[in-house]
Design a protein around this motif. Sequence first.
Motif, mmCIF file in Angstrom:
data_model
loop_
_atom_site.group_PDB
_atom_site.id
_atom_site.type_symbol
_atom_site.label_atom_id
_atom_site.label_comp_id
_atom_site.label_asym_id
_atom_site.label_seq_id
_atom_site.Cartn_x
_atom_site.Cartn_y
_atom_site.Cartn_z
ATOM 1 N N CYS A 98 38.330 47.625 36.828
ATOM 2 C CA CYS A 98 39.603 47.139 37.457
ATOM 3 C C CYS A 98 39.456 45.499 37.968
ATOM 4 O O CYS A 98 38.470 44.934 37.483
ATOM 5 C CB CYS A 98 39.304 47.866 38.870
ATOM 6 S SG CYS A 98 37.836 47.689 39.764
ATOM 7 N N ILE A 154 39.845 41.652 34.901
ATOM 8 C CA ILE A 154 39.502 41.961 33.404
ATOM 9 C C ILE A 154 40.651 42.975 33.065
ATOM 10 O O ILE A 154 40.868 42.801 31.783
ATOM 11 C CB ILE A 154 38.099 42.544 33.550
ATOM 12 C CG1 ILE A 154 37.245 41.351 33.635
ATOM 13 C CG2 ILE A 154 37.863 43.290 32.142
ATOM 14 C CD1 ILE A 154 35.649 41.787 33.477
ATOM 15 N N GLY A 193 41.462 50.609 39.895
ATOM 16 C CA GLY A 193 40.779 50.617 41.259
ATOM 17 C C GLY A 193 39.245 51.067 41.152
ATOM 18 O O GLY A 193 38.700 50.748 41.972
ATOM 19 N N MET A 200 36.189 50.474 40.401
ATOM 20 C CA MET A 200 35.052 49.700 40.037
ATOM 21 C C MET A 200 33.770 50.377 39.967
ATOM 22 O O MET A 200 33.311 51.527 40.272
ATOM 23 C CB MET A 200 34.579 48.644 41.211
ATOM 24 C CG MET A 200 33.869 47.647 40.787
ATOM 25 S SD MET A 200 33.923 46.310 42.307
ATOM 26 C CE MET A 200 32.478 45.431 41.777
ATOM 27 N N GLY A 213 32.765 44.081 34.036
ATOM 28 C CA GLY A 213 32.401 42.712 34.572
ATOM 29 C C GLY A 213 30.920 42.979 35.149
ATOM 30 O O GLY A 213 30.340 44.012 35.223
ATOM 31 N N ASP A 214 30.411 41.908 35.547
ATOM 32 C CA ASP A 214 28.919 41.672 35.825
ATOM 33 C C ASP A 214 28.714 42.702 37.235
ATOM 34 O O ASP A 214 27.893 43.292 37.309
ATOM 35 C CB ASP A 214 28.304 40.263 36.103
ATOM 36 C CG ASP A 214 29.176 39.381 36.445
ATOM 37 O OD1 ASP A 214 30.290 39.394 36.584
ATOM 38 O OD2 ASP A 214 28.774 38.651 37.713
ATOM 39 N N GLY A 215 29.866 42.300 38.091
ATOM 40 C CA GLY A 215 29.946 43.202 39.318
ATOM 41 C C GLY A 215 29.971 44.542 38.909
ATOM 42 O O GLY A 215 29.238 45.209 39.782
ATOM 43 N N SER A 216 30.765 44.846 38.394
ATOM 44 C CA SER A 216 31.015 46.226 38.182
ATOM 45 C C SER A 216 30.003 46.782 37.388
ATOM 46 O O SER A 216 29.702 48.184 37.530
ATOM 47 C CB SER A 216 32.529 46.468 37.219
ATOM 48 O OG SER A 216 33.551 45.939 37.839
ATOM 49 N N MET A 218 27.182 47.709 39.738
ATOM 50 C CA MET A 218 27.458 48.630 40.590
ATOM 51 C C MET A 218 26.998 50.121 40.168
ATOM 52 O O MET A 218 26.988 51.121 40.804
ATOM 53 C CB MET A 218 28.962 48.865 41.071
ATOM 54 C CG MET A 218 29.532 49.718 42.039
ATOM 55 S SD MET A 218 31.049 49.336 42.429
ATOM 56 C CE MET A 218 30.961 48.087 43.845
ATOM 57 N N ASN A 248 30.764 36.318 34.722
ATOM 58 C CA ASN A 248 31.404 34.969 35.228
ATOM 59 C C ASN A 248 30.453 34.803 36.367
ATOM 60 O O ASN A 248 30.815 33.909 37.152
ATOM 61 C CB ASN A 248 32.951 35.076 35.403
ATOM 62 C CG ASN A 248 33.221 36.255 36.123
ATOM 63 O OD1 ASN A 248 32.458 37.100 36.824
ATOM 64 N ND2 ASN A 248 34.429 36.398 36.603
ATOM 65 N N LEU A 260 30.784 36.015 39.216
ATOM 66 C CA LEU A 260 31.372 36.335 40.540
ATOM 67 C C LEU A 260 32.344 37.763 40.307
ATOM 68 O O LEU A 260 32.317 38.336 39.610
ATOM 69 C CB LEU A 260 32.651 35.234 40.583
ATOM 70 C CG LEU A 260 32.196 33.787 40.512
ATOM 71 C CD1 LEU A 260 33.423 33.013 40.361
ATOM 72 C CD2 LEU A 260 31.746 33.293 41.860
ATOM 73 N N HIS A 261 32.452 37.926 41.828
ATOM 74 C CA HIS A 261 33.571 38.870 42.013
ATOM 75 C C HIS A 261 34.944 37.981 41.945
ATOM 76 O O HIS A 261 35.246 38.157 43.087
ATOM 77 C CB HIS A 261 33.289 39.639 43.293
ATOM 78 C CG HIS A 261 32.456 40.822 43.513
ATOM 79 N ND1 HIS A 261 31.598 41.187 44.501
ATOM 80 C CD2 HIS A 261 31.697 41.583 42.159
ATOM 81 C CE1 HIS A 261 30.618 41.976 44.148
ATOM 82 N NE2 HIS A 261 30.698 42.317 42.607
ATOM 83 N N GLU A 262 35.410 37.942 40.821
ATOM 84 C CA GLU A 262 36.366 37.098 40.741
ATOM 85 C C GLU A 262 37.662 37.466 41.308
ATOM 86 O O GLU A 262 38.614 36.922 41.954
ATOM 87 C CB GLU A 262 36.392 36.180 39.311
ATOM 88 C CG GLU A 262 37.518 34.734 39.383
ATOM 89 C CD GLU A 262 37.515 34.543 38.091
ATOM 90 O OE1 GLU A 262 37.012 34.721 37.193
ATOM 91 O OE2 GLU A 262 38.137 33.018 38.305
ATOM 92 N N SER A 263 37.895 38.724 41.100
ATOM 93 C CA SER A 263 39.425 39.453 41.245
ATOM 94 C C SER A 263 39.312 39.627 42.799
ATOM 95 O O SER A 263 40.616 39.768 43.109
ATOM 96 C CB SER A 263 38.970 40.969 40.820
ATOM 97 O OG SER A 263 38.952 40.864 39.523
ATOM 98 N N THR A 264 38.313 39.321 43.653
ATOM 99 C CA THR A 264 38.432 39.539 45.200
ATOM 100 C C THR A 264 38.173 38.305 45.901
ATOM 101 O O THR A 264 37.930 38.524 46.956
ATOM 102 C CB THR A 264 37.695 40.865 45.444
ATOM 103 O OG1 THR A 264 36.339 40.555 44.967
ATOM 104 C CG2 THR A 264 38.271 42.135 45.152
ATOM 105 N N ARG A 297 37.845 32.327 35.683
ATOM 106 C CA ARG A 297 39.030 31.713 35.195
ATOM 107 C C ARG A 297 39.544 30.729 36.007
ATOM 108 O O ARG A 297 40.557 30.166 35.525
ATOM 109 C CB ARG A 297 39.943 33.174 35.365
ATOM 110 C CG ARG A 297 39.697 34.316 34.886
ATOM 111 C CD ARG A 297 40.391 35.454 35.270
ATOM 112 N NE ARG A 297 39.974 36.636 34.706
ATOM 113 C CZ ARG A 297 39.043 37.506 35.125
ATOM 114 N NH1 ARG A 297 38.019 36.990 35.990
ATOM 115 N NH2 ARG A 297 38.695 38.436 34.453
#
Length: 182
Positions: A24, A27, A45, A47, A71-74, A77, A99, A101-105, A157
Amino acid sequence: MFGIQDAIRAVTEKYPTSLYVSTCGFITRDLFGIADRPQNFYLVGSMGMAAPVGLGVALARPDKHVVVLDGDGSFAMNLSVLPMIAEHAPDLVHVVLDNGLHESTGGQRPVRIGDPAALALAAGYRAAHRVSSADEFEDVRTERGAPSLVHVRCAPRGAHAGRRVEWTPQQLVARFRAEAVA
Ligand SMILES: Cc1ncc(C[n+]2csc(CCOP(=O)(O)OP(=O)(O)O)c2C)c(N)n1
């Protein structure tokens, strides 16, 4: 360093006919913007669930190749899925777009997983690679018929996220089922 959207573009060029499951957030939005197709299943939604959903798709369609975009955060998890993927040995490549980060949030710091490739190998994946440039990624040859992981170290990004997925979850399920899994 590899830009994350360039990395997603490079993945879609390397595996143009595969089934995709993307995590989610940005990405999924980037994949939607770069190469929307019915063979993409976007998690809008959930993750941490791209790899388990990708495993389910691979088990349903063992004749197809599956790409999981994580993603790295996902990834961090839901590490417990790694040995499960290894045990079922699907024809799947698990791409971790890291990246940092949790860049999306908003760019929060995720739990750091220093070496996802080593973790995947320890869990039983057949192969794992670590890349940080387009050239290195181009040289990666993933084996077919076995799970492998590609850890892609990317630059964030910045401000540019792709547009939101315009399909409803129901439409996503229907078109993926009809075009890819039926
Ligand atoms: C269980 C759960 N927790 C939190 C969120 C909110 N959330 C959506 S995307 C995201 C960040 C994902 O980070 P990462 O996988 O590293 O990808 P990036 O955003 O950096 O591309 C978060 C925290 C969610 N959707 N689900």
